[in-house]
Design a protein around this motif. Structure first.
Motif, mmCIF file in Angstrom:
data_model
loop_
_atom_site.group_PDB
_atom_site.id
_atom_site.type_symbol
_atom_site.label_atom_id
_atom_site.label_comp_id
_atom_site.label_asym_id
_atom_site.label_seq_id
_atom_site.Cartn_x
_atom_site.Cartn_y
_atom_site.Cartn_z
ATOM 1 N N ALA A 1 0.875 -1.161 0.111
ATOM 2 C CA ALA A 1 -0.087 -0.097 -0.054
ATOM 3 C C ALA A 1 0.854 1.294 0.037
ATOM 4 O O ALA A 1 0.595 2.206 -0.823
ATOM 5 N N LEU A 2 1.959 1.332 0.744
ATOM 6 C CA LEU A 2 3.042 2.237 0.778
ATOM 7 C C LEU A 2 3.523 2.535 -0.489
ATOM 8 O O LEU A 2 3.601 3.642 -0.875
ATOM 9 N N SER B 1 2.386 1.669 -3.288
ATOM 10 C CA SER B 1 1.349 2.385 -4.194
ATOM 11 C C SER B 1 1.085 3.831 -3.918
ATOM 12 O O SER B 1 1.048 4.612 -5.041
ATOM 13 N N MET B 2 1.128 4.328 -2.750
ATOM 14 C CA MET B 2 1.071 5.452 -2.398
ATOM 15 C C MET B 2 2.206 6.396 -3.314
ATOM 16 O O MET B 2 1.736 7.443 -3.734
ATOM 17 N N SER C 1 10.691 8.424 1.999
ATOM 18 C CA SER C 1 10.864 7.680 3.133
ATOM 19 C C SER C 1 9.633 6.869 3.512
ATOM 20 O O SER C 1 9.726 5.595 4.077
ATOM 21 N N ASP C 2 8.429 7.103 2.733
ATOM 22 C CA ASP C 2 7.600 6.199 2.607
ATOM 23 C C ASP C 2 7.573 4.763 1.836
ATOM 24 O O ASP C 2 7.263 3.869 2.308
ATOM 25 N N ALA D 1 10.730 3.626 1.848
ATOM 26 C CA ALA D 1 11.650 2.978 2.536
ATOM 27 C C ALA D 1 10.999 2.197 3.596
ATOM 28 O O ALA D 1 11.250 1.116 3.942
ATOM 29 N N VAL D 2 9.937 2.773 4.061
ATOM 30 C CA VAL D 2 9.033 1.921 5.101
ATOM 31 C C VAL D 2 8.427 0.877 4.367
ATOM 32 O O VAL D 2 8.413 -0.206 5.038
ATOM 33 N N MET E 1 10.743 -1.866 3.991
ATOM 34 C CA MET E 1 10.907 -2.637 5.268
ATOM 35 C C MET E 1 10.042 -3.574 5.770
ATOM 36 O O MET E 1 10.277 -4.411 6.219
ATOM 37 N N LEU E 2 8.479 -2.917 5.651
ATOM 38 C CA LEU E 2 7.436 -3.785 6.036
ATOM 39 C C LEU E 2 7.436 -5.273 5.187
ATOM 40 O O LEU E 2 6.952 -5.981 5.532
ATOM 41 N N VAL F 1 17.359 5.700 -0.914
ATOM 42 C CA VAL F 1 16.482 6.591 -0.324
ATOM 43 C C VAL F 1 17.417 7.664 0.421
ATOM 44 O O VAL F 1 17.206 8.619 0.284
ATOM 45 N N ALA G 1 16.656 11.388 -0.858
ATOM 46 C CA ALA G 1 15.777 12.003 0.055
ATOM 47 C C ALA G 1 16.249 13.397 0.633
ATOM 48 O O ALA G 1 17.731 13.344 0.688
#
Lengths: 207, 207
Positions: free
Chosen positions: A36-37, A39-40, A145-146, A148-149, A152-153, A203, A207
């Motif tokens: 989802a992140l 995609s965002m 950063s999103d 990157a998260v 990570m997830l 990133v 970033a």
């Protein structure tokens, strides 16, 4: 289907003493969060003048991250069902030799499915981390950063599901199949480790 | 409140081009998943004859993991609110010197909150990994892979939220406060790294 129920319901059932949902399902949800992140960040790159050059590729990436999200959402439920069927096999009668043989055969067959579902979580996570790497390279620099998260997830979804794969492989008697599935698991985990480190590097630079 | 809405709704909004929910909220949800799995393993250790010696301690651990789960569930929403308020500050008028000064002051104040929420996610994750380590040591040996997954999801919650903390710290002008919050973040991340490796070792030995 948990996906249609309140989030609180899923978390409460995960925390309960009921065997499902368990670690494999939670790993799949972590993968869905990561997708989802990704995609965002892809969506926040669409129709932006500064990223005119990469619009076609970003659209394709978004299609793939959304497909993966849908896959993780299904795996969240499939893991519960596979584990439920395995639990049912363990409860089969074992008073006679015939019953014991039938129970053992059923357990062995069901262990394969109970291993394949989390293995697919890990393999889907590897695919997602690859997509995150490309989004990190060409996506909107203000929201990296999103991604990157997201990576990570996805990584932790893969590593988490790997625990559940190994638990089931340990109980399987078809050692040739165990070897094949172990190799697939190892390859996916290696790929995730390599790729997710690259995401962090990209990133960090952009970033 | 997302927690009371269908899980699908949260995932769809996370994947949308709307700025919230974003990475910090997803990190908090990963923490809640980890806490729920730790609670599950604690509950599966309660009232089991083989674990009679550790009943009191397991009850206390369960109380703490459930408190942390509740905290992560709140942080999932708090991050959305903090980020929403920060976005609102960026939209303040900046035509006159007075307006620019007021806008800058509001942004700086709100950046602190936007950093503190994910920092609390990372610090709560450190606390959760510590609880997972103890549950791995004394919990029901047949479900230890679930506590390994819980620890993994907590670790990635901490590392994920750290990305969001850093983004906000980079924009903050109060360098003394930046230094204090950076130190807190570093300490929590170091603790998570050390503790989560120990969980893997313990589960590997006992499972």
């Amino acid at each position: 289907m948990y996906i249609d129920q309140p989030l609180q319901h899923y978390l409460d059932d995960l925390a309960s003493a009921e065997p499902t949902p368990g670690g494999g399902s939670a790993a799949a949800l972590s993968g869905a969060l990561g997708a989802a992140l990704a995609s965002m960040v892809a969506r926040l790159t669409l129709d932006k003048a500064e990223y005119a050059d990469v619009q076609e590729e970003i659209k394709e990436l978004l299609e793939q991250t959304e497909k993966l999200r849908d896959r993780f959402q299904q795996l969240l439920q499939k893991d519960i069902e596979a584990y439920g069927r395995l639990s049912a096999c363990f409860k089969m009668p074992r008073d006679t030799d015939e019953e014991r043989a039938a129970r053992s055969k059923a357990i062995q067959a069901q262990l394969v499915e109970a291993a394949l579902v989390p293995l697919e979580v890990t393999e889907s996570a590897a695919e997602l981390v690859r997509l995150c790497r490309r989004i990190a390279e060409i996506g909107n620099a203000t929201v990296l950063s999103d991604v990157a998260v997201g990576s990570m997830l996805a990584s932790s979804a893969g590593a988490s599901a790997a625990w559940m794969v190994r638990v089931n492989l340990r109980a399987m008697k078809d050692l040739e199949l165990v070897s094949v599935l172990s190799d697939r698991l190892g390859a996916a985990l290696d790929y995730i480790a390599e790729c997710s480190q690259q995401v962090t590097g990209i990133v960090g630079e952009r970033a």
